[in-house]
Design an enzyme around this catalytic site. Structure first.
Site, short mmCIF file in Angstrom:
data_model
loop_
_atom_site.label_atom_id
_atom_site.label_comp_id
_atom_site.label_asym_id
_atom_site.label_seq_id
_atom_site.Cartn_x
_atom_site.Cartn_y
_atom_site.Cartn_z
N ASP A 45 0.86 -1.20 0.00
CA ASP A 45 0.00 0.00 0.00
C ASP A 45 0.89 1.25 0.00
O ASP A 45 0.68 2.19 -0.78
CB ASP A 45 -0.89 0.06 1.25
CG ASP A 45 -1.92 -1.07 1.37
OD1 ASP A 45 -1.49 -2.22 1.53
OD2 ASP A 45 -3.13 -0.79 1.29
N GLU A 68 -5.06 7.63 0.35
CA GLU A 68 -5.49 6.99 1.59
C GLU A 68 -4.42 6.97 2.70
O GLU A 68 -4.75 7.22 3.86
CB GLU A 68 -5.93 5.54 1.32
CG GLU A 68 -6.40 4.86 2.61
CD GLU A 68 -6.82 3.41 2.43
OE1 GLU A 68 -6.76 2.88 1.31
OE2 GLU A 68 -7.22 2.82 3.45
N ASP A 121 -6.31 5.47 -4.29
CA ASP A 121 -6.30 4.35 -3.35
C ASP A 121 -5.17 3.43 -3.82
O ASP A 121 -5.29 2.76 -4.85
CB ASP A 121 -7.65 3.61 -3.36
CG ASP A 121 -7.80 2.74 -2.12
OD1 ASP A 121 -6.77 2.32 -1.58
OD2 ASP A 121 -8.96 2.49 -1.73
N ILE A 123 -3.86 0.67 -2.65
CA ILE A 123 -4.43 -0.68 -2.74
C ILE A 123 -5.84 -0.59 -2.18
O ILE A 123 -6.03 -0.29 -1.01
CB ILE A 123 -3.64 -1.74 -1.95
CG1 ILE A 123 -2.29 -2.01 -2.61
CG2 ILE A 123 -4.44 -3.05 -1.87
CD1 ILE A 123 -1.54 -3.21 -2.04
N ASP A 124 -6.81 -0.81 -3.03
CA ASP A 124 -8.20 -0.85 -2.58
C ASP A 124 -8.53 -2.33 -2.38
O ASP A 124 -8.23 -3.15 -3.25
CB ASP A 124 -9.09 -0.22 -3.65
CG ASP A 124 -10.55 -0.22 -3.23
OD1 ASP A 124 -10.83 0.02 -2.04
OD2 ASP A 124 -11.39 -0.46 -4.09
N THR A 126 -7.51 -3.99 0.63
CA THR A 126 -6.29 -4.55 1.24
C THR A 126 -6.57 -5.94 1.83
O THR A 126 -5.71 -6.82 1.79
CB THR A 126 -5.74 -3.59 2.33
OG1 THR A 126 -5.54 -2.31 1.72
CG2 THR A 126 -4.42 -4.07 2.90
N HIS A 208 -18.79 -4.10 5.51
CA HIS A 208 -18.71 -2.96 4.59
C HIS A 208 -20.04 -2.68 3.89
O HIS A 208 -20.09 -1.88 2.96
CB HIS A 208 -17.62 -3.18 3.53
CG HIS A 208 -16.24 -3.17 4.10
ND1 HIS A 208 -15.12 -3.43 3.36
CD2 HIS A 208 -15.81 -2.94 5.37
CE1 HIS A 208 -14.05 -3.36 4.13
NE2 HIS A 208 -14.44 -3.06 5.36
N SER A 232 -12.87 -4.83 -3.33
CA SER A 232 -12.30 -3.68 -4.06
C SER A 232 -13.20 -3.15 -5.17
O SER A 232 -14.30 -3.66 -5.42
CB SER A 232 -10.93 -4.04 -4.66
OG SER A 232 -11.06 -4.71 -5.89
N LYS A 235 -15.48 -4.51 -8.28
CA LYS A 235 -16.95 -4.58 -8.39
C LYS A 235 -17.46 -3.59 -9.45
O LYS A 235 -18.39 -3.88 -10.19
CB LYS A 235 -17.60 -4.28 -7.03
CG LYS A 235 -17.32 -5.35 -5.98
CD LYS A 235 -18.08 -5.13 -4.69
CE LYS A 235 -17.46 -4.13 -3.75
NZ LYS A 235 -16.12 -4.53 -3.22
N ARG A 249 -24.08 -1.26 -2.24
CA ARG A 249 -23.26 -1.00 -1.05
C ARG A 249 -24.09 -0.14 -0.10
O ARG A 249 -24.05 1.09 -0.15
CB ARG A 249 -21.98 -0.27 -1.47
CG ARG A 249 -20.91 -0.14 -0.38
CD ARG A 249 -19.71 0.61 -0.92
NE ARG A 249 -18.59 0.67 -0.03
CZ ARG A 249 -17.63 -0.25 0.06
NH1 ARG A 249 -17.66 -1.31 -0.72
NH2 ARG A 249 -16.64 -0.10 0.90
N ASP A 264 -12.23 5.30 -2.60
CA ASP A 264 -12.85 3.97 -2.75
C ASP A 264 -13.84 3.94 -3.92
O ASP A 264 -14.42 2.87 -4.19
CB ASP A 264 -13.59 3.58 -1.46
CG ASP A 264 -12.64 3.14 -0.36
OD1 ASP A 264 -11.59 2.57 -0.68
OD2 ASP A 264 -12.95 3.38 0.83
N1 PPS Z 1 -17.75 0.42 7.63
C1 PPS Z 1 -17.40 0.52 6.36
N2 PPS Z 1 -18.35 0.66 5.41
C2 PPS Z 1 -18.01 0.74 4.12
N3 PPS Z 1 -16.72 0.71 3.69
C3 PPS Z 1 -15.74 0.57 4.58
C4 PPS Z 1 -16.03 0.47 5.95
N4 PPS Z 1 -14.84 0.33 6.60
C5 PPS Z 1 -13.86 0.36 5.66
N5 PPS Z 1 -14.39 0.52 4.45
C6 PPS Z 1 -13.71 0.66 3.17
O1 PPS Z 1 -13.97 -0.46 2.34
C7 PPS Z 1 -12.90 -0.56 1.42
C8 PPS Z 1 -12.87 -1.91 0.81
O2 PPS Z 1 -14.16 -2.10 0.31
P1 PPS Z 1 -14.55 -3.38 -0.37
O3 PPS Z 1 -15.90 -3.22 -0.92
O4 PPS Z 1 -13.47 -3.77 -1.30
O5 PPS Z 1 -14.60 -4.37 0.85
S1 PPS Z 1 -14.36 -5.87 0.76
O6 PPS Z 1 -12.94 -6.07 0.93
O7 PPS Z 1 -14.89 -6.42 -0.47
O8 PPS Z 1 -15.12 -6.35 1.83
C9 PPS Z 1 -11.70 -0.27 2.26
O9 PPS Z 1 -10.71 0.20 1.38
P2 PPS Z 1 -9.17 -0.20 1.59
O10 PPS Z 1 -8.82 0.28 2.96
O11 PPS Z 1 -8.52 0.59 0.50
O12 PPS Z 1 -9.08 -1.66 1.40
C10 PPS Z 1 -12.20 0.78 3.26
O13 PPS Z 1 -11.89 2.08 2.87
MG MG Z 2 -10.16 1.39 -0.55
MG MG Z 3 -6.61 1.19 0.28
MG MG Z 4 -7.35 0.81 3.85
#
Ligand code: PPS
Ligand code: MG
Ligand code: MG
Ligand code: MG
Length: 318
Positions: A45, A68, A121, A123-124, A126, A208, A232, A235, A249, A264
């Site tokens: 990241d 981020e 982002d 790494i989206d 992670t 999420h 990520s 989608k 979402r 995101d």
């Molecule tokens: N509570 C809550 N609600 C919604 N979203 C949140 C929440 N907490 C975290 N995040 C953010 O979700 C990012 C990853 O989303 P994804 O849809 O890829 O989630 S998942 O990994 O498929 O479950 C993730 O991005 P990255 O940190 O870049 O991975 C977060 O920014």
């Molecule tokens: Mg992200």
């Molecule tokens: Mg990220």
């Molecule tokens: Mg993150």
């Protein structure tokens, strides 16, 4: 205005960052570091953010970058080893790099706002990256609240016989394209046109979103197949290519006050819109990218092929 130079620089930077991420991922298990908010971050990241911010700072020194990761966390005394590992991962691309430069480049991504800004982002997804599953590197340019350019790399995604490893690009008014990470030849992409065999995508992490409400809404609009769960902004790529007709979402009941982060979504949004789809919040409002790092005026995100959109918003209103 043409965004040719922005597009070229963004693609080049995202490809270099993707290569760094894949090198870290292919080590048996990239280690997770825990952030203040308890979410994971890795060497990759930070390395990805450093490389992309460096490229943007060089090519567009006036443009703020809202990214981020924070340099302060990596610069602390207890993170000395990790900072060295990030520096080592970048050394393959920039042989002379030293830790202080890495921190400066990461810190370039700490802008809070701007009329014209980039959002990144590194790494989206992670958690997906750590599971050796889907993740994305997502970069977008926003001007006066309108996303103008989006570049989205999905290193673990395969579609239509291409991949694993796909790159999606969109420029406002010029359409969206997809190519393999290895091969420059790109093809236009389009959202699902028909009404048969429709599927929807949602997050892997149940925290999420609101998976029970998401499946109820999908059923109301006639989608009976089980959801495709993906980490990520892959989608968004699934909707932009017609692989899915809908991405839901909805706010998690556990974190009802959570506001989505711009990084995101921005790159994914323009890819879907330029592929003919539609993106709004759960009330049918446009996502507002003028408020800094968070989408403070929006809750929930609905991404569709366009055709299904009004039905979904109507179902959510009842
Ligand atoms: N509570 C809550 N609600 C919604 N979203 C949140 C929440 N907490 C975290 N995040 C953010 O979700 C990012 C990853 O989303 P994804 O849809 O890829 O989630 S998942 O990994 O498929 O479950 C993730 O991005 P990255 O940190 O870049 O991975 C977060 O920014
Ligand atoms: Mg992200
Ligand atoms: Mg990220
Ligand atoms: Mg993150």
């Amino acid at each position: 205005m043409s965004y040719e130079r922005e597009k070229i620089i963004a693609i080049e930077a995202v490809l270099a960052a993707t290569q760094l991420c894949e090198q870290v991922r292919q080590q048996i298990s990239p280690a997770a570091i825990e952030k203040k908010d308890k979410s994971p971050v890795t060497i990759a990241d930070y390395g990805s953010q450093a490389l992309i911010c460096r490229a943007l700072a060089e090519a567009f020194p006036q443009d703020p970058v809202i990214a981020e990761e924070e340099a302060a966390a990596l610069g602390s005394a207890e993170m000395k080893l990790q900072l060295q590992q990030v520096t080592d991962s970048i050394r393959q691309v920039i042989p002379t790099v030293v830790p202080a430069e890495v921190l400066n480049w990461i810190g370039h991504g700490s802008a809070q706002s701007g009329d014209r800004y980039w959002t990144l982002d590194p790494i989206d997804g992670t958690k997906g990256f750590l599971r050796q599953d889907q993740y994305a590197v997502a970069l977008a340019l926003v001007e006066a609240g309108e996303i103008k350019v989006g570049v989205l790399s999905c290193p673990a995604l395969s579609l239509n016989g291409l991949g694993p490893g796909l790159l999606f690009t969109a420029v406002r008014g010029e359409g969206a394209t997809m190519r393999s990470l290895e091969n420059e030849a790109s093809q236009p992409i389009q959202v699902a046109q028909g009404t048969q065999n429709l599927r929807f995508v949602e997050s892997v992490e149940s925290g999420h979103g609101n998976q029970s409400q998401q499946s109820a809404i999908a059923q109301t609009v006639g989608i009976t197949a089980p959801s495709l769960r993906m980490d990520s902004q892959a989608k968004y790529a699934a909707v932009a290519t017609g692989e899915a007709a809908l991405y839901l979402r909805l706010p998690s009941p556990k974190t009802p006050d959570y506001r989505e982060k711009i990084w995101d979504h921005a790159a994914g949004v323009i890819v879907v819109e330029e592929a003919g789809g539609k993106v709004t919040d759960m009330y049918g409002q446009k996502l507002d990218f003028t408020q800094g790092a968070k989408l403070v005026h929006n809750q929930g995100v609905i991404v569709s092929n366009g055709r299904l959109h009004d039905q979904v918003i109507a179902a959510l209103a009842t």
